[in-house]
Design a protein around this motif. Structure first.
Motif, PDB file in Angstrom:
ATOM      1  N   TYR A 165       0.833  -1.207   0.000  1.00 33.93           N
ATOM      2  CA  TYR A 165       0.000   0.000   0.000  1.00 33.93           C
ATOM      3  C   TYR A 165       0.871   1.262   0.000  1.00 33.93           C
ATOM      4  N   ALA A 166       2.049   1.190   0.623  1.00 36.30           N
ATOM      5  CA  ALA A 166       2.965   2.323   0.557  1.00 36.30           C
ATOM      6  C   ALA A 166       3.449   2.537  -0.877  1.00 36.30           C
ATOM      7  N   GLY A 167       3.726   1.435  -1.585  1.00 33.62           N
ATOM      8  CA  GLY A 167       4.103   1.547  -2.983  1.00 33.62           C
ATOM      9  C   GLY A 167       2.987   2.129  -3.824  1.00 33.62           C
ATOM     10  N   MET A 168       1.746   1.716  -3.551  1.00 36.33           N
ATOM     11  CA  MET A 168       0.614   2.275  -4.285  1.00 36.33           C
ATOM     12  C   MET A 168       0.452   3.764  -3.981  1.00 36.33           C
ATOM     13  N   ALA A 169       0.705   4.163  -2.735  1.00 33.46           N
ATOM     14  CA  ALA A 169       0.611   5.572  -2.375  1.00 33.46           C
ATOM     15  C   ALA A 169       1.633   6.397  -3.157  1.00 33.46           C
ATOM     16  N   LEU A 170       2.840   5.869  -3.324  1.00 35.05           N
ATOM     17  CA  LEU A 170       3.832   6.570  -4.131  1.00 35.05           C
ATOM     18  C   LEU A 170       3.390   6.685  -5.579  1.00 35.05           C
ATOM     19  N   MET A 171       2.812   5.612  -6.092  1.00 37.01           N
ATOM     20  CA  MET A 171       2.339   5.641  -7.481  1.00 37.01           C
ATOM     21  C   MET A 171       1.236   6.678  -7.662  1.00 37.01           C
ATOM     22  N   MET A 172       0.394   6.870  -6.654  1.00 35.27           N
ATOM     23  CA  MET A 172      -0.763   7.747  -6.786  1.00 35.27           C
ATOM     24  C   MET A 172      -0.411   9.228  -6.752  1.00 35.27           C
ATOM     25  N   VAL A 173       0.857   9.575  -6.535  1.00 32.26           N
ATOM     26  CA  VAL A 173       1.204  11.004  -6.550  1.00 32.26           C
ATOM     27  C   VAL A 173       1.002  11.606  -7.928  1.00 32.26           C
ATOM     28  N   VAL A 174       0.939  10.780  -8.979  1.00 29.78           N
ATOM     29  CA  VAL A 174       0.742  11.296 -10.341  1.00 29.78           C
ATOM     30  C   VAL A 174      -0.737  11.361 -10.710  1.00 29.78           C
ATOM     31  N   GLU A 188       1.759  12.292 -20.689  1.00 28.72           N
ATOM     32  CA  GLU A 188       0.901  11.683 -19.681  1.00 28.72           C
ATOM     33  C   GLU A 188       1.255  10.212 -19.498  1.00 28.72           C
ATOM     34  N   ARG A 189       1.574   9.521 -20.578  1.00 21.71           N
ATOM     35  CA  ARG A 189       1.985   8.118 -20.469  1.00 21.71           C
ATOM     36  C   ARG A 189       3.287   8.010 -19.684  1.00 21.71           C
ATOM     37  N   VAL A 190       4.247   8.881 -20.010  1.00 22.44           N
ATOM     38  CA  VAL A 190       5.543   8.830 -19.328  1.00 22.44           C
ATOM     39  C   VAL A 190       5.375   9.114 -17.840  1.00 22.44           C
ATOM     40  N   LEU A 191       4.550  10.110 -17.501  1.00 21.63           N
ATOM     41  CA  LEU A 191       4.358  10.460 -16.097  1.00 21.63           C
ATOM     42  C   LEU A 191       3.730   9.306 -15.324  1.00 21.63           C
ATOM     43  N   LEU A 192       2.703   8.664 -15.901  1.00 17.72           N
ATOM     44  CA  LEU A 192       2.047   7.557 -15.213  1.00 17.72           C
ATOM     45  C   LEU A 192       2.990   6.366 -15.081  1.00 17.72           C
ATOM     46  N   LEU A 193       3.783   6.106 -16.113  1.00 18.43           N
ATOM     47  CA  LEU A 193       4.749   5.006 -16.026  1.00 18.43           C
ATOM     48  C   LEU A 193       5.824   5.299 -14.978  1.00 18.43           C
ATOM     49  N   LYS A 194       6.213   6.562 -14.831  1.00 17.78           N
ATOM     50  CA  LYS A 194       7.165   6.917 -13.780  1.00 17.78           C
ATOM     51  C   LYS A 194       6.562   6.651 -12.399  1.00 17.78           C
ATOM     52  N   GLY A 195       5.293   6.993 -12.227  1.00 15.35           N
ATOM     53  CA  GLY A 195       4.636   6.716 -10.961  1.00 15.35           C
ATOM     54  C   GLY A 195       4.562   5.224 -10.669  1.00 15.35           C
ATOM     55  N   VAL A 196       4.197   4.442 -11.692  1.00 15.63           N
ATOM     56  CA  VAL A 196       4.150   2.982 -11.521  1.00 15.63           C
ATOM     57  C   VAL A 196       5.538   2.448 -11.185  1.00 15.63           C
ATOM     58  N   GLY A 197       6.541   2.944 -11.904  1.00 15.20           N
ATOM     59  CA  GLY A 197       7.904   2.486 -11.636  1.00 15.20           C
ATOM     60  C   GLY A 197       8.361   2.826 -10.238  1.00 15.20           C
ATOM     61  N   LEU A 198       7.975   3.998  -9.738  1.00 12.42           N
ATOM     62  CA  LEU A 198       8.356   4.396  -8.387  1.00 12.42           C
ATOM     63  C   LEU A 198       7.746   3.451  -7.355  1.00 12.42           C
ATOM     64  N   GLY A 199       6.460   3.138  -7.528  1.00 11.19           N
ATOM     65  CA  GLY A 199       5.815   2.214  -6.600  1.00 11.19           C
ATOM     66  C   GLY A 199       6.392   0.815  -6.657  1.00 11.19           C
ATOM     67  N   LEU A 200       6.639   0.323  -7.873  1.00 12.17           N
ATOM     68  CA  LEU A 200       7.196  -1.026  -8.012  1.00 12.17           C
ATOM     69  C   LEU A 200       8.638  -1.099  -7.517  1.00 12.17           C
ATOM     70  N   LEU A 201       9.397  -0.013  -7.680  1.00  6.77           N
ATOM     71  CA  LEU A 201      10.775  -0.017  -7.193  1.00  6.77           C
ATOM     72  C   LEU A 201      10.827  -0.169  -5.679  1.00  6.77           C
ATOM     73  N   LEU A 202       9.911   0.495  -4.975  1.00 10.78           N
ATOM     74  CA  LEU A 202       9.891   0.352  -3.522  1.00 10.78           C
ATOM     75  C   LEU A 202       9.606  -1.092  -3.129  1.00 10.78           C
ATOM     76  N   VAL A 203       8.648  -1.713  -3.811  1.00  6.56           N
ATOM     77  CA  VAL A 203       8.286  -3.098  -3.501  1.00  6.56           C
ATOM     78  C   VAL A 203       9.403  -4.049  -3.922  1.00  6.56           C
ATOM     79  N   ALA A 204       9.935  -3.836  -5.128  1.00 11.23           N
ATOM     80  CA  ALA A 204      11.001  -4.711  -5.616  1.00 11.23           C
ATOM     81  C   ALA A 204      12.271  -4.566  -4.785  1.00 11.23           C
ATOM     82  N   GLY A 205      12.492  -3.375  -4.215  1.00 15.19           N
ATOM     83  CA  GLY A 205      13.664  -3.194  -3.372  1.00 15.19           C
ATOM     84  C   GLY A 205      13.661  -4.129  -2.186  1.00 15.19           C
ATOM     85  N   ARG A 206      12.480  -4.357  -1.608  1.00 16.38           N
ATOM     86  CA  ARG A 206      12.376  -5.298  -0.483  1.00 16.38           C
ATOM     87  C   ARG A 206      12.704  -6.710  -0.937  1.00 16.38           C
ATOM     88  N   LYS A 207      12.174  -7.123  -2.067  1.00 14.51           N
ATOM     89  CA  LYS A 207      12.451  -8.471  -2.571  1.00 14.51           C
ATOM     90  C   LYS A 207      13.917  -8.629  -2.962  1.00 14.51           C
TER      91      LYS A 207
END
Length: 422
Positions: free
Chosen positions: A48-57, A113-132
């Motif tokens: 949910y923290a990763g999703m919160a980061l993604m939602m900033v966009v 708009e596509r680039v911005l949304l993909l950056k948000g998705v990448g930010l959220g996934l990076l936080l989650v993937a960092g743990r793994k």
């Protein structure tokens, strides 16, 4: 081009870790993350923290919809798992929403708009993937480093008064209440980082761009580089090397009541316990949270200071770290933060000198811990202040240099009062 290159490098790194983990008979970061699409996640708050980061966009309306969809999906998963008595943990909905936004960005968005949304998705996934990724790194350290250097750090720690032993007795005296409180702070460090990052990224949806430098960048770089030091300086921590958690591999059950006094030598250890003490990355992460919280409102500043102090209490009080690797963790964090800020604003002489100074101090700490522990224990009145001064020099250099980088605000002169016309 830069984001594409970074994505390719990150994917290659994850594949390499996946192959390494499979070599030891365990799933890697990619398999573990894919598994959480259906099965119970290891950490729901992190997703949910990763999703919160993604939602900033996203706009506020889109945020409400995304959050509602995530909660609804989690409710459905809980209702399905409950009759089968399966493991209950929320978070699948947040991961589904992140992946769904990635699909929307590719299929329904174009241009900026596509680039911005993909950056948000990448930010959220990076936080989650960092743990793994961190979990995979820890597995590799335990399998590839059969001996550990804990006796060297325990000996060098005499220069600082053996803080792990002192704080360990203090935490034990607080009973289960203090232990549970510090454990919560220790485990939810990434969530604290997200709260600070959300404040820094609060204007992304309006400005339609990310700031040049923010907490998540430094947070991820620390997690990427830190495990490499684990491979160079493998250490398991006092609770394992000198305490009950080490079992038959421990030198003796000494922590936190009796100080170890003997000549240091590498000691063999099991192939399960991670060698994740040098430097203390929890301290490094808490340090950069503290640094980035300084520019927030008063409540955020208090929260950043509290999280740093509580993390120090947990890392020492639970026997996970020695005092000397706390010092190394602070130097490591400040140096990485200085490098990331220099990268954002453009390298100049002051930035290069600051990063070089931090790097030299960090290397000197590692060398002294490895080759001068007996001298450090024999002359604590000399080496103790030297360690604090070395750490303080890096902190002072960072504060002095970054103040010069801040834009100077010139006060607007007040107009001279004019005489009233009669």
């Amino acid at each position: 081009m830069l984001w594409t290159a970074a994505s390719v490098v990150a994917l290659g790194f994850l594949i390499a870790l996946e192959i390494a983990a499979r070599h030891y008979g365990l799933p890697g970061p990619i398999a573990n993350q894919a598994r959480e699409v259906i099965f119970a996640p290891a950490s729901g708050p992190l997703l949910y923290a990763g999703m919160a980061l993604m939602m900033v966009v996203l706009t506020w309306r889109q945020r409400y919809i995304a959050f509602g969809v995530a909660v609804g999906i989690d409710v459905v998963f809980a209702l399905v798992r409950w009759p089968f008595d399966a493991k209950m943990m929320f978070g699948n909905g947040a991961l589904w929403v992140i992946l769904g936004c990635a699909v929307i960005a590719v299929t329904r968005r174009t241009g900026a708009e596509r680039v911005l949304l993909l950056k948000g998705v990448g930010l959220g996934l990076l936080l989650v993937a960092g743990r793994k990724t961190g979990d995979a790194w820890l597995l590799i350290t335990s399998k590839t480093r059969p001996t550990v250097l804990d006796p060297y750090l325990a000996t060098a720690d005499h220069a600082l008064g053996n803080p792990s032993w002192v704080v360990g007795r203090m935490v034990r005296a607080t009973g289960p209440v203090g232990s549970h409180f510090l454990d919560f702070v220790y485990v939810q460090l990434a969530v604290a980082a997200v709260l600070v990052a959300l404040y820094q990224l609060r204007n992304v949806a309006v400005e339609r761009r990310f700031p040049g430098h923010h907490l998540v960048r430094t947070f991820l770089v620390i997690g990427l580089l830190g495990p490499g030091i684990y491979m160079i300086f493998p250490v398991v921590g006092p609770i394992f090397a000198f305490g009950s958690d080490g079992g038959q591999w421990a030198i003796a059950d000494l922590w936190p009541d009796t100080l170890p006094v003997h000549a240091p030598n590498p000691m063999p250890f099991d192939e399960i316990t991670p060698r994740n003490c040098m430097p203390s990355l929890h301290t490094a992460w808490a340090t950069v949270i503290f640094i980035h919280s300084r520019k927030g409102p008063r409540v955020l500043q208090y929260a950043g200071a509290f999280w740093l102090l509580a993390t120090l209490g947990a890392t020492l009080g639970f026997g996970y770290h020695y005092g000397v690797d706390i010092v190394a963790g602070v130097v490591f964090a400040v140096t990485i933060e200085a490098a990331m800020r220099s990268l954002d604003r453009g390298w100049d002489r002051s930035g290069i000198q600051l990063v070089a100074h931090g790097t030299v101090v960090f290397a000197a700490l590692l060398v002294s811990y490895r080759y001068l522990p007996m001298e450090m224990a024999r002359y604590p009145w000399l080496f103790g202040p030297l360690l604090i001064l070395a750490m303080g020099s890096v902190i002072h250099g960072y504060i002095r240099t970054t103040r010069q980088w801040e834009p100077k605000i010139t006060p607007v002169p007040k107009p001279e009062p004019q005489p009233e016309l009669v």
